[in-house]
Design a protein around this motif. Structure first.
Motif, PDB file in Angstrom:
ATOM      1  N   PRO A 103       0.806  -1.233   0.000  1.00 50.79           N
ATOM      2  CA  PRO A 103       0.000   0.000   0.000  1.00 50.79           C
ATOM      3  C   PRO A 103       0.839   1.283   0.000  1.00 50.79           C
ATOM      4  O   PRO A 103       2.011   1.285   0.360  1.00 50.79           O
ATOM      5  N   ILE A 104       0.182   2.335  -0.399  1.00 55.42           N
ATOM      6  CA  ILE A 104       0.738   3.681  -0.331  1.00 55.42           C
ATOM      7  C   ILE A 104       0.751   4.096   1.136  1.00 55.42           C
ATOM      8  O   ILE A 104      -0.171   3.776   1.886  1.00 55.42           O
ATOM      9  N   GLY A 105       1.782   4.829   1.558  1.00 58.84           N
ATOM     10  CA  GLY A 105       1.884   5.243   2.950  1.00 58.84           C
ATOM     11  C   GLY A 105       1.363   6.640   3.238  1.00 58.84           C
ATOM     12  O   GLY A 105       0.990   6.950   4.364  1.00 58.84           O
ATOM     13  N   SER A 106       1.337   7.505   2.211  1.00 59.56           N
ATOM     14  CA  SER A 106       0.814   8.859   2.433  1.00 59.56           C
ATOM     15  C   SER A 106       0.207   9.402   1.147  1.00 59.56           C
ATOM     16  O   SER A 106       0.637   9.063   0.048  1.00 59.56           O
ATOM     17  N   VAL A 107      -0.801  10.244   1.333  1.00 57.98           N
ATOM     18  CA  VAL A 107      -1.492  10.896   0.221  1.00 57.98           C
ATOM     19  C   VAL A 107      -1.599  12.375   0.564  1.00 57.98           C
ATOM     20  O   VAL A 107      -1.992  12.729   1.681  1.00 57.98           O
ATOM     21  N   THR A 108      -1.240  13.228  -0.404  1.00 64.27           N
ATOM     22  CA  THR A 108      -1.378  14.675  -0.211  1.00 64.27           C
ATOM     23  C   THR A 108      -2.110  15.283  -1.400  1.00 64.27           C
ATOM     24  O   THR A 108      -2.022  14.767  -2.513  1.00 64.27           O
ATOM     25  N   VAL A 109      -2.812  16.373  -1.140  1.00 65.41           N
ATOM     26  CA  VAL A 109      -3.465  17.148  -2.187  1.00 65.41           C
ATOM     27  C   VAL A 109      -2.998  18.588  -2.034  1.00 65.41           C
ATOM     28  O   VAL A 109      -3.138  19.178  -0.956  1.00 65.41           O
ATOM     29  N   THR A 110      -2.405  19.130  -3.090  1.00 66.98           N
ATOM     30  CA  THR A 110      -1.921  20.513  -3.090  1.00 66.98           C
ATOM     31  C   THR A 110      -2.465  21.229  -4.330  1.00 66.98           C
ATOM     32  O   THR A 110      -3.029  20.593  -5.224  1.00 66.98           O
ATOM     33  N   LEU A 111      -2.267  22.526  -4.362  1.00 70.63           N
ATOM     34  CA  LEU A 111      -2.678  23.336  -5.506  1.00 70.63           C
ATOM     35  C   LEU A 111      -1.445  23.788  -6.283  1.00 70.63           C
ATOM     36  O   LEU A 111      -0.496  24.306  -5.687  1.00 70.63           O
ATOM     37  N   SER A 112      -1.461  23.605  -7.601  1.00 70.20           N
ATOM     38  CA  SER A 112      -0.406  24.140  -8.462  1.00 70.20           C
ATOM     39  C   SER A 112      -0.615  25.653  -8.540  1.00 70.20           C
ATOM     40  O   SER A 112      -1.650  26.168  -8.097  1.00 70.20           O
ATOM     41  N   PRO A 113       0.318  26.396  -9.133  1.00 68.49           N
ATOM     42  CA  PRO A 113       0.082  27.838  -9.304  1.00 68.49           C
ATOM     43  C   PRO A 113      -1.218  28.139 -10.061  1.00 68.49           C
ATOM     44  O   PRO A 113      -1.969  29.030  -9.670  1.00 68.49           O
ATOM     45  N   SER A 114      -1.508  27.388 -11.119  1.00 67.48           N
ATOM     46  CA  SER A 114      -2.769  27.621 -11.837  1.00 67.48           C
ATOM     47  C   SER A 114      -3.961  27.198 -10.977  1.00 67.48           C
ATOM     48  O   SER A 114      -5.018  27.831 -11.018  1.00 67.48           O
ATOM     49  N   GLY A 115      -3.806  26.144 -10.177  1.00 71.69           N
ATOM     50  CA  GLY A 115      -4.857  25.718  -9.255  1.00 71.69           C
ATOM     51  C   GLY A 115      -5.128  26.775  -8.195  1.00 71.69           C
ATOM     52  O   GLY A 115      -6.276  26.992  -7.803  1.00 71.69           O
ATOM     53  N   GLN A 116      -4.063  27.441  -7.725  1.00 76.26           N
ATOM     54  CA  GLN A 116      -4.226  28.514  -6.739  1.00 76.26           C
ATOM     55  C   GLN A 116      -5.004  29.682  -7.328  1.00 76.26           C
ATOM     56  O   GLN A 116      -5.859  30.272  -6.664  1.00 76.26           O
ATOM     57  N   LYS A 117      -4.722  30.014  -8.598  1.00 80.18           N
ATOM     58  CA  LYS A 117      -5.465  31.094  -9.266  1.00 80.18           C
ATOM     59  C   LYS A 117      -6.941  30.720  -9.392  1.00 80.18           C
ATOM     60  O   LYS A 117      -7.812  31.538  -9.132  1.00 80.18           O
ATOM     61  N   ASP A 118      -7.203  29.473  -9.813  1.00 76.97           N
ATOM     62  CA  ASP A 118      -8.594  29.029  -9.935  1.00 76.97           C
ATOM     63  C   ASP A 118      -9.287  29.008  -8.575  1.00 76.97           C
ATOM     64  O   ASP A 118     -10.460  29.360  -8.469  1.00 76.97           O
ATOM     65  N   PHE A 119      -8.575  28.593  -7.531  1.00 74.77           N
ATOM     66  CA  PHE A 119      -9.161  28.517  -6.198  1.00 74.77           C
ATOM     67  C   PHE A 119      -9.597  29.899  -5.711  1.00 74.77           C
ATOM     68  O   PHE A 119     -10.606  30.021  -5.021  1.00 74.77           O
ATOM     69  N   ALA A 120      -8.858  30.932  -6.093  1.00 79.48           N
ATOM     70  CA  ALA A 120      -9.221  32.290  -5.689  1.00 79.48           C
ATOM     71  C   ALA A 120     -10.627  32.646  -6.171  1.00 79.48           C
ATOM     72  O   ALA A 120     -11.353  33.377  -5.496  1.00 79.48           O
TER      73      ALA A 120
END
Length: 175
Positions: free
Chosen positions: A43-60
């Motif tokens: 199994p996978i030991g860790s999972v993360t979700v982050t925002l790319s620079p374009s994702g950060q712009k969209d999130f705004a």
């Protein structure tokens, strides 16, 4: 035209629009060796979700999107398939959100698919404990569902987050 023929014709159109309202896509990218796939005993030991620079712009502009809700769904789906064992597996899964769009409830209900779609797109990276890239693909999950069915933002995003998680699991697994 009889009422039954009109009803049948309307039903066919509504079903067609409903099926066309959901969009998913996965694009695989080459890695240095054959893409590594997860097995339940590795199994996978860790999972993360982050925002790319374009994702950060969209999130705004789409602050209703929840990284935590997406992470929770990915964790749940991977654990159900025995692909994720927090803090015990050696591989890491990184999901970097590259695009987000959230329609307002009004636009989703009033304009439906004509208002575009709600979606999330992200790059998925599977790495071993040394950081070597084992697998890389992009996932897009969205829906243009409209009308009363689109009135609940949590229902729309629940479907999108779950579909995204299912696509991640499917593209990481050997089964």
């Amino acid at each position: 035209m009889t009422f039954q023929k009109a009803l049948r014709g309307s039903s066919i159109i509504l079903v067609s629009l409903g099926l066309g309202a959901c969009a998913t896509n996965v694009q695989h990218y080459p890695v240095s060796s054959a893409p590594h796939l997860i097995r339940p005993n590795e199994p996978i030991g860790s999972v993360t979700v982050t925002l790319s620079p374009s994702g950060q712009k969209d999130f705004a502009d789409n602050a209703q999107f929840s990284q935590n809700a997406l992470l929770t769904d990915v964790d749940r789906v991977l654990q159900a398939k025995k692909f994720f064992a927090p803090n015990t597996g050696k591989d890491t899964l990184q999901i970097q959100i590259t695009a987000i769009r959230v329609r307002s409830t009004f636009n989703a209900v009033m304009w439906g698919f004509m208002a575009g779609s709600d979606y999330v797109t992200g790059d998925v990276y599977l790495r071993d404990s040394s950081g070597k890239l084992l697998n890389h693909f992009s996932v897009h999950a969205g829906t243009a569902l409209g009308g009363i069915a689109a009135g609940s933002m949590s229902a729309r995003w629940g479907w999108i987050d779950n579909k995204f998680a299912q696509l991640v699991a499917k593209n990481l697994s050997t089964s």
